[in-house]
Design a protein around this motif. Sequence first.
Motif, PDB file in Angstrom:
ATOM      1  N   GLN A  65       0.852  -1.178   0.000  1.00 29.36           N
ATOM      2  CA  GLN A  65       0.000   0.000   0.000  1.00 29.36           C
ATOM      3  C   GLN A  65       0.892   1.234   0.000  1.00 29.36           C
ATOM      4  N   THR A  66       0.804   2.040  -1.041  1.00 32.46           N
ATOM      5  CA  THR A  66       1.696   3.194  -1.167  1.00 32.46           C
ATOM      6  C   THR A  66       1.123   4.424  -0.482  1.00 32.46           C
ATOM      7  N   GLN A  67       2.021   5.359  -0.191  1.00 28.09           N
ATOM      8  CA  GLN A  67       1.644   6.648   0.377  1.00 28.09           C
ATOM      9  C   GLN A  67       2.152   7.744  -0.550  1.00 28.09           C
ATOM     10  N   GLY A  68       1.657   8.949  -0.342  1.00 25.84           N
ATOM     11  CA  GLY A  68       2.138  10.067  -1.140  1.00 25.84           C
ATOM     12  C   GLY A  68       1.729   9.942  -2.595  1.00 25.84           C
ATOM     13  N   GLN A  69       2.380  10.748  -3.449  1.00 26.36           N
ATOM     14  CA  GLN A  69       2.035  10.788  -4.868  1.00 26.36           C
ATOM     15  C   GLN A  69       3.302  10.845  -5.721  1.00 26.36           C
ATOM     16  N   ASP A 170       7.867   1.420  -6.341  1.00 31.45           N
ATOM     17  CA  ASP A 170       7.231   1.760  -5.065  1.00 31.45           C
ATOM     18  C   ASP A 170       6.190   0.714  -4.670  1.00 31.45           C
ATOM     19  N   ASP A 180       8.586   2.705   1.350  1.00 31.19           N
ATOM     20  CA  ASP A 180       7.960   3.826   0.659  1.00 31.19           C
ATOM     21  C   ASP A 180       8.982   4.786   0.051  1.00 31.19           C
ATOM     22  N   THR A 182       8.050   7.902  -1.354  1.00 33.25           N
ATOM     23  CA  THR A 182       7.640   9.318  -1.310  1.00 33.25           C
ATOM     24  C   THR A 182       7.714   9.948   0.062  1.00 33.25           C
ATOM     25  N   GLY A 184       5.284  10.218   1.919  1.00 32.46           N
ATOM     26  CA  GLY A 184       4.037  10.961   2.013  1.00 32.46           C
ATOM     27  C   GLY A 184       4.021  12.244   1.216  1.00 32.46           C
ATOM     28  N   GLN A 257      13.707  11.199   1.959  1.00 32.79           N
ATOM     29  CA  GLN A 257      12.787  10.726   2.986  1.00 32.79           C
ATOM     30  C   GLN A 257      13.476  10.642   4.363  1.00 32.79           C
TER      31      GLN A 257
END
Length: 265
Positions: A65-69, A170, A180, A182, A184, A257
């Motif tokens: 499950q990814t976060q951010g964009q 990612d 991750d 990104t 976030g 990050q």
Amino acid sequence: MLSRLSRLSRPRVLAVCALPVASLLAVAALAPLPFTVAQPGQTTNVLGTDTGKPVITISGAPVRQTQGQLRMTTIVATGPSAEVDLGDVADAWVRRDRAVLPRDSVYPSGRSDEEIEEHNTAEMLKSQNSAVDAALGYLGKDPAKVKVTLHLADVGGPSAGLLFSLGIVDKLAGDGAGGDLTGGRNIAGTGTIGADGRVGAVGGVALKTQAAARDGATVFLVPRAECAVAAEQLPEGMTLIPVTELSDAVSSLRALQKGGDVPRC
């Protein structure tokens, strides 16, 4: 990367002048010129469902499950057969959200609009295949065991390759290959990519950084060869990171990050 082609219209006024010189200038102002006028286009989060369905779908391997964009960026340009006159050029020249580009630098010469659209679609499909190969190669995944499907409508050209690859990395990196990318953040970028992971230059990077800032991005990944062009009109508060290979981009995002040193243009 070009969004579906459109004509940027401008009101035209034709004045009848009695003086021959003025008449010639008026004709020159309305004469078609070999240029294309471009502006910032759409951005799409390749980790999300901006198009109504997931941009990246993976089967045959665990997906995290990814976060951010991770936002791929585009420009919108006048069509290959659209007439661009001196007024269009002058208008674009004084605006930060417009750029005048040689038509041959945007479109293959000697082809019809239909042929150019087919060419751009083919370049997008080729870019997607290279992006998959680059990402799976970076992660050491067997392409025969992992099916990756990319969906992005109404966009042509190869310059989303880098962001496609990063999105795949990612989504697949949760099985010991790292977490991750990104942190976030809303991260954007541009760049072609080869199956070997090498990142190539694209056009319209100054317009793409504007599109990225408009849509909330604070970090922009740019091919190293285009650092100077991208930095000329860089939106305030945006971090510009140069990359030459997929591995560079991944390393820089992980360092960012963790608060480490990150290369900057």
